[in-house]
Design an enzyme around this catalytic site. Structure first.
Site, short mmCIF file in Angstrom:
data_model
loop_
_atom_site.label_atom_id
_atom_site.label_comp_id
_atom_site.label_asym_id
_atom_site.label_seq_id
_atom_site.Cartn_x
_atom_site.Cartn_y
_atom_site.Cartn_z
N GLU A 338 15.42 -9.07 101.85
CA GLU A 338 16.44 -8.05 102.09
C GLU A 338 17.65 -8.63 102.82
O GLU A 338 18.15 -8.06 103.79
CB GLU A 338 15.84 -6.87 102.86
CG GLU A 338 14.71 -6.20 102.10
CD GLU A 338 14.22 -4.90 102.69
OE1 GLU A 338 14.24 -4.77 103.92
OE2 GLU A 338 13.81 -4.03 101.90
N ASP A 413 5.98 -1.24 99.22
CA ASP A 413 6.58 -0.98 100.53
C ASP A 413 6.08 0.33 101.13
O ASP A 413 6.84 1.31 101.14
CB ASP A 413 8.11 -0.94 100.39
CG ASP A 413 8.79 -0.95 101.75
OD1 ASP A 413 8.12 -1.21 102.75
OD2 ASP A 413 10.01 -0.68 101.80
N GLU A 441 8.02 6.39 107.16
CA GLU A 441 9.27 6.20 106.41
C GLU A 441 9.26 6.91 105.05
O GLU A 441 10.24 7.53 104.67
CB GLU A 441 9.51 4.69 106.22
CG GLU A 441 10.72 4.38 105.38
CD GLU A 441 10.95 2.88 105.21
OE1 GLU A 441 10.25 2.08 105.85
OE2 GLU A 441 11.85 2.52 104.42
C1 GCV Z 1 12.93 -3.30 108.70
C2 GCV Z 1 11.66 -1.40 104.00
C3 GCV Z 1 12.43 -0.54 104.95
C4 GCV Z 1 13.35 -1.39 105.80
C5 GCV Z 1 12.49 -2.44 106.51
C6 GCV Z 1 11.78 -3.27 105.47
C7 GCV Z 1 10.87 -4.32 106.08
O1 GCV Z 1 12.49 -1.94 103.02
O2 GCV Z 1 13.15 0.41 104.24
O3 GCV Z 1 14.01 -0.55 106.70
O4 GCV Z 1 13.28 -3.25 107.34
O5 GCV Z 1 10.99 -2.42 104.68
O6 GCV Z 1 9.69 -4.04 106.16
O7 GCV Z 1 11.35 -5.36 106.45
#
Ligand code: GCV
Length: 766
Positions: A338, A413, A441
């Site tokens: 990411e 995820d 989340e």
């Molecule tokens: C902290 C997902 C979440 C992100 C998170 C990522 C991760 O993509 O939406 O907010 O980042 O996981 O676990 O690194």
């Protein structure tokens, strides 16, 4: 292994006098008829009257007065407190016992140096307590962090001893003993021995240095960086108490999307101060760091793991950390994921990156938790679910011995339901740790009731078949499958600055469940829920039974109204809140940041073909698992569309078509929430008005959200299936265009606004 607490209960009951025994069993059976409970409280407390308002700050450590017959029993079993030792941890154990017993029993136990009467509680280690030393206890099962709680005779008096090899074991034992009272367990004949199965039990805080929390739904960060190190909020101690009460022994203080400021001397002073507060409670501090730190902070030209200057920089920085924090736990890294920097930027592998940090930490006993959550490097847009395995599996055996590869429970995820991650069982020469998400989340965030115990249990019990039947994710995580000693588990924390810590009362249960399962991954989610309800609310079976039932159904309900039958990734983009099944790949963003990438709806049907005719991600699982999930006759319904693309009129085992079944699941989810609201509505007499109201209002919100999910999803998928709804299923009240237009621009905890929500589209829900 059976739960020691249950075992103790059986032991105690078998020695009880016959009349009380019969009464207790009659009541227990009555409780069991209401709902199957792991711990049926055998004697109800006196009926609740108007209860004082509670904001939820005390979590499950409320220690409210015991009433009814239990009071006399417990008073008789807690007459005096005999402890020696002055370490901060033993002082914390003593303080907790005093606090807990005073609250529960209405009077403080008498402090004493000797056992002078029946009902004494003796606590300590053989090193600190001469009484413990003299007792014929076999402390080997307690290990380094566990404890024994045993009924013994000392100087002719009946006493309870809480004994451990270490001070932290005694503190855990103190909490364990108080839990027995809080859950109304008999304490007359105790014989408990327990120790954690996983050595590092860590909360990962996604807290940013600017005070926000990524994916946090409970206010701001717990850490008040501005006022540290001078001001040490009492909340830090209460956080530590809560963690210790469930055996959590590590905290990564900052977000995996880490700030380069985290390792500056300014912040290291603050972190050392926090570490000082957490230390007596057995909690080590860990940090997330950016891989590029040698460049941004060290002013080097590169962060290449093979560059000797980079290696020297990390060694010096780590040594600096240990000067101030001698028990520092180690570093957590999100690399080449990411948009985060990583070893891939220099053509190096994830293992080379991890070993760079490992080498710096090893002389100090520190560890690296290196995340396997990678999906932006190396392509794989054809199936993101494959990427972590394809990246990490070839590196098996190449990680240093103080590295753990941290793997999310599923390959995408933290979705409401995913199959287990194929890396579990697939890296026998690498320490793997499990990462769960406690913050919800993708499961309704702050307001949904969703209890994650069943999700955690499902993840831990999943059988990888790596070494035949029983090669569960739990056995990989606790090291027993491959005989490892370095073991760990992480949960992404759901704590924040709200007075109730987690945004809702029921979210507290997820923190609790994580800790209890980290200690013993074999515990049952239902048993944990039962404990939590008894401690957080009441053990009155008229409340406890229906609430445990609600909790146990809550996650499946969310799966039903959000992503049934193995669907995933259907949330609104960015915020991950609310439905967005129509979100299609957008120019400039990866295709897997859309919903249709996962559901693949079209004239041919719905679902992601991950079999050999599709992405073949299924081949990453052991042959036994792949054969089961790859075959439509044996693939469980709840993973069907994860692995298969099927026509809308595909005939399910139930006899229904896939389309009808999909709709039924959405309906069932909404119906469950309606029923949950109705059930909660009957429970007002057993809970204080403040916590009752908050939960009732949140359930009302969840009902609205569930309906929104159901209506929007059906409207969208029906626009593609062109099929009528099954009999009895109401059509969505609005057009698809309406649902597509309705969006929520900002959601707590989201790094930015919902990208699919331009101001002109913001409407008011009907
Ligand atoms: C902290 C997902 C979440 C992100 C998170 C990522 C991760 O993509 O939406 O907010 O980042 O996981 O676990 O690194």
């Amino acid at each position: 292994m059976p739960n020691p607490i249950s075992r103790t209960r059986v032991l105690e009951q078998s020695r009880r006098a016959p009349a009380a025994w019969a009464l207790a069993w009659a009541l227990a059976i009555a409780c069991l008829l209401i709902a199957p409970l792991a711990h049926a409280a055998t004697l109800p407390d006196a009926p609740a009257t108007a209860l004082p308002a509670e904001e939820g700050y005390r979590l499950w450590l409320r220690y409210v007065p015991v009433a009814g017959e239990w009071l006399a029993r417990y008073r008789a079993g807690a007459t005096e407190l005999v402890g020696a030792g002055t370490s901060p941890t033993l002082r914390a154990a003593h303080a907790e016992l005093v606090r807990g017993l005073t609250g529960l029993l209405g009077t403080a136990p008498q402090p004493s140096r000797q056992v002078t009467r029946d009902g004494a509680i003796v606590f300590g280690t053989p090193g600190t307590s001469p009484l413990v030393r003299r007792l014929p206890l076999d402390l080997r099962p307690a290990g380094a962090e566990g404890y024994l709680i045993r009924t013994v005779t000392i100087e002719g008096h009946s006493a309870t001893v809480i004994a451990a090899n270490t001070d932290i074991g005694v503190l855990y034992g103190a909490f364990g003993f108080l839990r027995l009272l809080q859950t109304r367990q008999p304490i007359g004949h105790l014989d408990i021995a327990t120790s954690p199965k996983i050595s590092r039990r860590v909360l990962d805080h996604w807290d940013n240095l600017n005070g926000t929390v990524e994916r946090g739904y409970a206010g701001d960060s717990l850490w008040k960086w501005e006022s540290l190190p001078q001001y040490l909020s009492p909340r830090y101690t209460d956080y530590a108490r809560a963690c210790a009460s469930i055996g959590i022994n590590g905290a990564v203080l900052d977000n995996v999307n880490a700030s380069p400021f985290i390792l500056t001397p300014l912040y290291l002073r603050k972190i050392a101060a926090l570490a000082g507060v957490l230390r007596p409670y057995g909690i080590r501090v860990y940090l997330s760091v950016p891989f590029s730190e040698p460049v941004s902070l060290g002013k080097l030209k590169s962060a290449d793991p093979l560059d000797p200057r980079v290696q020297a920089w990390w060694s010096a920085k780590v040594a600096e950390i240990y000067r101030d924090i001698p028990d520092f736990g180690g570093l957590l890294m999100k690399a080449n994921s990411e948009g985060q920097p990583g070893p891939g930027d220099y053509g190096r592998t994830q293992a080379q990156g991890a070993n760079l940090l490992a080498r710096a930490l090893a002389p100090h006993g520190g560890i690296v938790m290196w995340r396997a959550f990678v999906y932006t490097t190396g392509g794989h847009s054809e199936d993101r679910a494959r990427q972590a395995y394809d990246t990490f599996k070839p590196l098996d055996g190449k990680f240093a011995d103080n590295v753990l590869v941290q793997v999310k429970n599923g390959p995408i995820d933290f979705q409401p339901r995913e199959p287990f991650h194929p890396l579990f069982g697939a890296m026998p020469h690498t320490h793997l740790m499990l990462e769960l998400q406690i913050t919800k989340e993708y499961l309704g965030q702050r307001t949904s009731m969703v209890y994650l115990g069943p999700l955690f249990e499902e993840a831990l019990r999943a059988d990888t078949w790596a070494r035949g039947a029983g090669s569960t994710v739990a056995r990989v995580t606790d090291g027993s499958l491959y005989g490892e000693r370095l073991t760990a588990i992480a949960g992404v924390a759901n704590t924040g600055s709200e007075r109730n810590w987690t945004g809702s009362i029921f979210n507290q249960a997820n923190w609790y469940a994580f800790g209890r399962l980290a200690w013993n991954p074999d515990l049952a989610a239902r048993e944990i829920a039962t404990e939590w309800v008894a401690m957080t609310f009441t053990s009155d079976p008229r409340f406890l039974a229906p609430v445990v039932k609600l909790m146990m159904g809550s996650r499946e309900a969310a799966v039903d109204y959000m992503t049934p039958l193995g669907l995933a990734g259907q949330m609104a983009a960015g915020t991950h809140f609310g439905p967005g099944p129509w979100v299609a790949p957008a120019r400039g963003t990866p295709p897997d940041w859309s919903s249709t990438y996962y559901s693949r709806p079209g004239a041919s049907g719905i679902g992601f073909d991950r079999t050999a005719t599709g992405s073949d991600a299924i081949a990453q699982y052991s042959p036994h698992v792949a054969a089961q999930w790859g075959n439509l006759a044996t693939c469980p319904d709840d993973l069907l569309l994860w692995f298969h693309h099927l026509p809308w009129d595909y005939r399910m085992r139930s006899g229904r078509t896939l389309w009808d079944s999909l709709v039924r699941h959405y309906d069932r989810g909404v119906e469950w929430v309606k029923q949950a609201r109705a059930t909660w509505g009957t429970l007002a007499p057993y809970v204080d008005a403040q916590r009752y109201r908050l939960t009732a209002d949140y359930l009302a919100i969840e009902e609205q959200d569930a309906q929104w999910w159901r209506d929007a999803s059906i409207a969208y998928f029906q626009s593609i299936s062109h099929l009528p709804l099954p009999a009895g299923s109401a059509p969505p009240p609005d057009t698809l265009a309406h649902y597509e237009a309705f969006c929520i621009p900002y959601v707590e905890g989201s790094p930015g606004p919902n990208p699919a929500c331009p101001p002109a589209d913001v409407t008011v829900p009907r």
